[in-house]
Design a protein around this motif. Structure first.
Motif, short mmCIF file in Angstrom:
data_model
loop_
_atom_site.label_atom_id
_atom_site.label_comp_id
_atom_site.label_asym_id
_atom_site.label_seq_id
_atom_site.Cartn_x
_atom_site.Cartn_y
_atom_site.Cartn_z
N GLY A 104 32.94 -3.15 -24.74
CA GLY A 104 32.58 -1.73 -24.71
C GLY A 104 31.07 -1.52 -24.60
O GLY A 104 30.33 -2.42 -24.21
N ARG A 170 33.21 -3.18 -19.82
CA ARG A 170 34.38 -2.31 -19.97
C ARG A 170 35.47 -2.84 -19.04
O ARG A 170 35.20 -3.57 -18.10
CB ARG A 170 34.02 -0.87 -19.61
CG ARG A 170 32.93 -0.28 -20.51
CD ARG A 170 32.87 1.23 -20.38
NE ARG A 170 31.71 1.77 -21.10
CZ ARG A 170 31.69 2.06 -22.39
NH1 ARG A 170 32.76 1.87 -23.12
NH2 ARG A 170 30.61 2.55 -22.96
N GLY A 171 36.72 -2.43 -19.30
CA GLY A 171 37.83 -2.87 -18.46
C GLY A 171 38.13 -4.34 -18.65
O GLY A 171 37.73 -4.96 -19.64
N GLY A 233 34.64 -0.92 -30.03
CA GLY A 233 34.94 0.43 -30.48
C GLY A 233 36.41 0.76 -30.45
O GLY A 233 37.27 -0.14 -30.53
N ASP A 234 36.72 2.05 -30.31
CA ASP A 234 38.12 2.49 -30.39
C ASP A 234 38.98 1.83 -29.30
O ASP A 234 40.09 1.37 -29.58
CB ASP A 234 38.21 4.02 -30.33
CG ASP A 234 37.52 4.62 -29.12
OD1 ASP A 234 36.67 3.94 -28.51
OD2 ASP A 234 37.84 5.77 -28.76
N GLY A 235 38.46 1.76 -28.07
CA GLY A 235 39.21 1.13 -26.98
C GLY A 235 39.46 -0.35 -27.28
O GLY A 235 40.58 -0.86 -27.14
N THR A 236 38.42 -1.02 -27.73
CA THR A 236 38.53 -2.44 -28.06
C THR A 236 39.58 -2.67 -29.14
O THR A 236 40.35 -3.63 -29.08
CB THR A 236 37.16 -2.97 -28.55
OG1 THR A 236 36.18 -2.65 -27.57
CG2 THR A 236 37.20 -4.46 -28.80
N GLY A 239 43.00 -2.60 -27.81
CA GLY A 239 43.27 -3.88 -27.16
C GLY A 239 43.55 -4.97 -28.18
O GLY A 239 44.46 -5.80 -28.01
N GLU A 242 47.06 -5.01 -29.40
CA GLU A 242 47.99 -5.64 -28.44
C GLU A 242 47.88 -7.15 -28.50
O GLU A 242 48.89 -7.87 -28.45
CB GLU A 242 47.68 -5.15 -27.01
CG GLU A 242 48.06 -3.70 -26.79
CD GLU A 242 47.88 -3.28 -25.35
OE1 GLU A 242 48.17 -4.09 -24.44
OE2 GLU A 242 47.46 -2.13 -25.13
N LYS A 261 32.66 -1.33 -33.89
CA LYS A 261 31.33 -1.00 -33.35
C LYS A 261 31.44 0.32 -32.60
O LYS A 261 32.32 0.49 -31.77
CB LYS A 261 30.92 -2.12 -32.38
CG LYS A 261 29.84 -1.80 -31.44
CD LYS A 261 30.15 -1.54 -29.96
CE LYS A 261 31.32 -0.82 -29.48
NZ LYS A 261 31.20 -0.13 -28.20
N SER A 383 37.27 1.23 -18.25
CA SER A 383 38.17 1.20 -19.42
C SER A 383 39.13 2.37 -19.44
O SER A 383 39.95 2.48 -20.35
CB SER A 383 37.34 1.22 -20.71
OG SER A 383 36.65 0.02 -20.87
N ASN A 385 38.04 5.56 -19.66
CA ASN A 385 37.40 6.73 -20.30
C ASN A 385 36.97 7.71 -19.23
O ASN A 385 36.41 7.31 -18.19
CB ASN A 385 36.16 6.30 -21.09
CG ASN A 385 36.46 5.31 -22.18
OD1 ASN A 385 37.29 5.56 -23.04
ND2 ASN A 385 35.80 4.15 -22.15
N1 LIG Z 1 44.45 1.26 -24.87
C1 LIG Z 1 43.88 0.07 -24.61
N2 LIG Z 1 44.64 -1.05 -24.61
C2 LIG Z 1 44.07 -2.25 -24.36
N3 LIG Z 1 42.76 -2.41 -24.09
C3 LIG Z 1 41.96 -1.35 -24.07
C4 LIG Z 1 42.48 -0.04 -24.33
N4 LIG Z 1 41.44 0.83 -24.23
C5 LIG Z 1 40.35 0.09 -23.92
N5 LIG Z 1 40.65 -1.21 -23.83
C6 LIG Z 1 39.75 -2.30 -23.50
O1 LIG Z 1 38.77 -2.43 -24.54
C7 LIG Z 1 37.49 -2.73 -24.01
C8 LIG Z 1 36.46 -1.73 -24.48
O2 LIG Z 1 36.94 -0.40 -24.33
P1 LIG Z 1 35.93 0.82 -24.12
O3 LIG Z 1 36.69 2.06 -24.22
O4 LIG Z 1 35.14 0.61 -22.86
O5 LIG Z 1 34.86 0.67 -25.28
P2 LIG Z 1 34.96 0.82 -26.86
O6 LIG Z 1 35.78 -0.28 -27.37
O7 LIG Z 1 33.55 0.72 -27.26
O8 LIG Z 1 35.57 2.17 -27.11
C9 LIG Z 1 37.64 -2.75 -22.49
O9 LIG Z 1 37.70 -4.09 -22.08
C10 LIG Z 1 38.94 -2.02 -22.25
O10 LIG Z 1 39.61 -2.49 -21.09
#
Ligand SMILES: Nc1ncnc2c1ncn2[C@@H]1O[C@H](COP(=O)(O)OP(=O)(O)O)[C@@H](O)[C@H]1O
Ligand SMILES: O=P(O)(O)OC[C@H]1O[C@](O)(COP(=O)(O)O)[C@@H](O)[C@@H]1O
Ligand SMILES: [Mg+2]
Length: 500
Positions: A104, A170-171, A233-236, A239, A242, A261, A383, A385
């Protein structure tokens, strides 16, 4: 490892543990090496027991029958396991391999967390195989980004550096490729090469007075205990849930921990994210500059846009600590420009009273008011967003239009400051560095104790272990009904933007 409800009606959240899905006979326990560590001399109370908990909520209304206790049972206080070293551990340090990844956007303190994970694993527990996965989740399976072999010497000065030496992205979240890499323990690098590099590195280090380990490459190659430290962060965290679910499904002996973070402070349950205070400090510098510019002009407006995708915590905290701000706009609060009680009327009055005004806007605020093309409506980052339009530029244009229309010929200026990445690309301040250290060490103690699928973080000032799933689901929006937001409004005297 869920404990039953105690007499005091404190119920801790069930913490995932390796023993939940691995057969006990395949899991050996070991005495914590801190027992033998000459710096610790563990005394009574040093080790944390599974019955030590941190209450999630510490403010109660004693006259209320329910208060806001657990959702399912109003008589129960929700609690989390207290972080800290356990007497028994489930990983044999010499056969443990740890992988660390950052995902992220940047946040001050990332390098400190990495540094402290490496130093803590090495010095406290004697782990000698520590890998830095490069460039975020994709680094687990990338054929071009090989893991870095980390040791305390290498990371010594990292806490003084902004960004992440491991790089982030990201992604690139590919669940099966990631878990395959974790399962084979190879991270897309020929095992032999990687192991020899690591082996040489630890033999070399041990000959320089670091705690000695047996330089036996055969033992080393049998490594099959893995720990994965996921900083993001929240997206991480979504993941990481999972990954943890898949690891459980495959029944592999891997500890997974998330270290939250988020410069936006948008992760729920924990008190705040590391790096947030540093970012607020940097944001204040931008506000000070905007104030100077506005004060030094005739009818000057200083406009500052701050990060905050869906939450306005940075804007709120910078406003409260700066006291130079006339109006703070955040994503959690709708606002409007024209008419009674609108922003334009408010600024008009402020300029009449003071000759200048300072406006702070979080990047996610007012997005529904900015005209956008169909393509812009759809635009997302790697990602997923939503990509925001620049609310600062839009506001600047709208304010100029208003002035030219209502005050033709009168002097007016809007000085727009967008510090963007400057607030997050800096090293952590002292408070955040301390926080990162405790966070990293808490995470290590938890994984060593066999907990998995959890996050380490502060709750009401104490470090706790929280199930990953809870954190991934929780959000942390600014509550515009609470005292803190009311305090912002008393400081700024800004309108509530509620149309009568
Ligand atoms: N719903 C999800 N399921 C699985 N992986 C996710 C999901 N959302 C985000 N990710 C993965 O988590 C990583 C960081 O996400 P991101 O949203 O860019 O930043 P952050 O974690 O800081 O919020 C990226 O590699 C993204 O592909
Ligand atoms: O780094 P990018 O891709 O330009 O994204 C900027 C975004 O990153 C952030 O700084 C932090 O977001 P994350 O915590 O989701 O990584 C947001 O405030 C901002 O909107
Ligand atoms: Mg995010």
């Amino acid at each position: 490892m869920a404990l039953s409800k105690s007499k005091r009606e404190v119920e801790e959240e069930a913490m995932p543990h390796l023993t939940d899905y691995l057969q006990l006979e395949n899991l050996k326990t070991y005495t914590n090496p801190l027992d033998q560590n000459r710096f610790f001399h563990p005394s009574h109370g040093f080790y944390v027991s599974p019955s030590d908990v941190i209450l999630r909520q510490i403010v109660y209304d004693l006259s209320s029958a329910c208060g806001a206790f657990s959702d399912s049972d109003p008589r129960v206080h929700v609690a989390y396991h207290r972080a800290g070293p356990r007497k028994q551990i489930f990983f044999e340090p010499k056969n443990t391999r740890a992988a660390i990844v950052t995902c992220g956007g940047l946040c001050p303190g990332l390098n400190t967390v990495i540094r402290e994970l490496v130093v803590g694993l090495w010095e406290l527990y004697g782990v000698r195989q520590i890998l830095g996965i490069q460039a975020g989740y994709r680094g687990f399976y990338s054929t071009t980004r090989n893991p870095l072999v980390l040791n305390p010497k290498m990371v010594r000065g990292w806490h003084k550096l902004g960004g992440t030496v491991l790089e982030t992205s990201r992604g690139g979240f590919d669940l099966h490729q990631i878990v395959d890499a974790i399962q084979t323990n190879a991270f897309n690098q020929p095992m032999g090469t990687l192991d020899q590099i690591t082996w040489f590195s630890y033999c070399f280090s041990s000959s320089f007075g670091l705690p000695s380990v047996r330089c036996d490459i055969q033992t080393f190659l049998q490594s099959h205990f893995l720990q994965v430290y996921i900083i993001g962060g929240d997206g991480t965290m979504r993941g990481a849930v999972e990954i943890f679910d898949e690891i459980q499904r495959r029944k592999i002996n891997v500890g997974v921990v998330g270290i939250p973070k988020t410069v936006d402070n948008d992760v729920g349950i924990i008190d705040r994210s590391f790096g947030f205070q540093t970012a607020v400090e940097m944001a204040q510098q931008a506000i000070s500059a905007a104030h100077v510019e506005a004060e030094s002009a005739v009818n000057g407006i200083g406009l500052v846009k701050l990060m905050g995708r869906s939450t306005g915590h940075i804007a709120l905290h910078a406003t409260l600590s700066s006291r130079d701000v006339d109006c703070c706009l955040i994503p959690e609060m709708e606002f409007y420009l024209e008419g009674k009680g609108g922003l334009v009327e408010f600024l008009d009055n402020r300029l009449k009273e003071n000759g200048h005004a300072v406006l702070v806007v979080a990047e996610g605020a007012g997005q529904n008011m900015i005209p956008r093309t169909a393509a812009q409506t759809e635009e997302r980052d790697e990602s997923g967003n939503l990509v925001f339009l620049d609310v600062g530029s839009w506001l600047k244009t709208e304010l100029k239009k208003w002035w030219a229309r209502d005050h033709p010929g009168e002097l007016f200026t809007v000085k727009y400051i967008d510090p963007t990445y400057m607030i997050r690309a800096v090293p952590a301040n002292a408070t955040d560095n301390l926080y990162c250290t405790l966070l990293a060490h808490s995470a290590i103690h938890g994984v060593m104790a066999g907990y998995t699928g959890f996050v380490s973080g502060p709750i009401n000032g104490n470090y706790a272990y929280i199930p990953l799933e809870d954190v991934a689901q929780a959000t942390n929006a600014v509550n515009t009904k609470d005292h803190k937001w009311a305090w912002v409004r008393t400081v700024t005297n800004q309108p509530d933007f509620v149309k009568s």
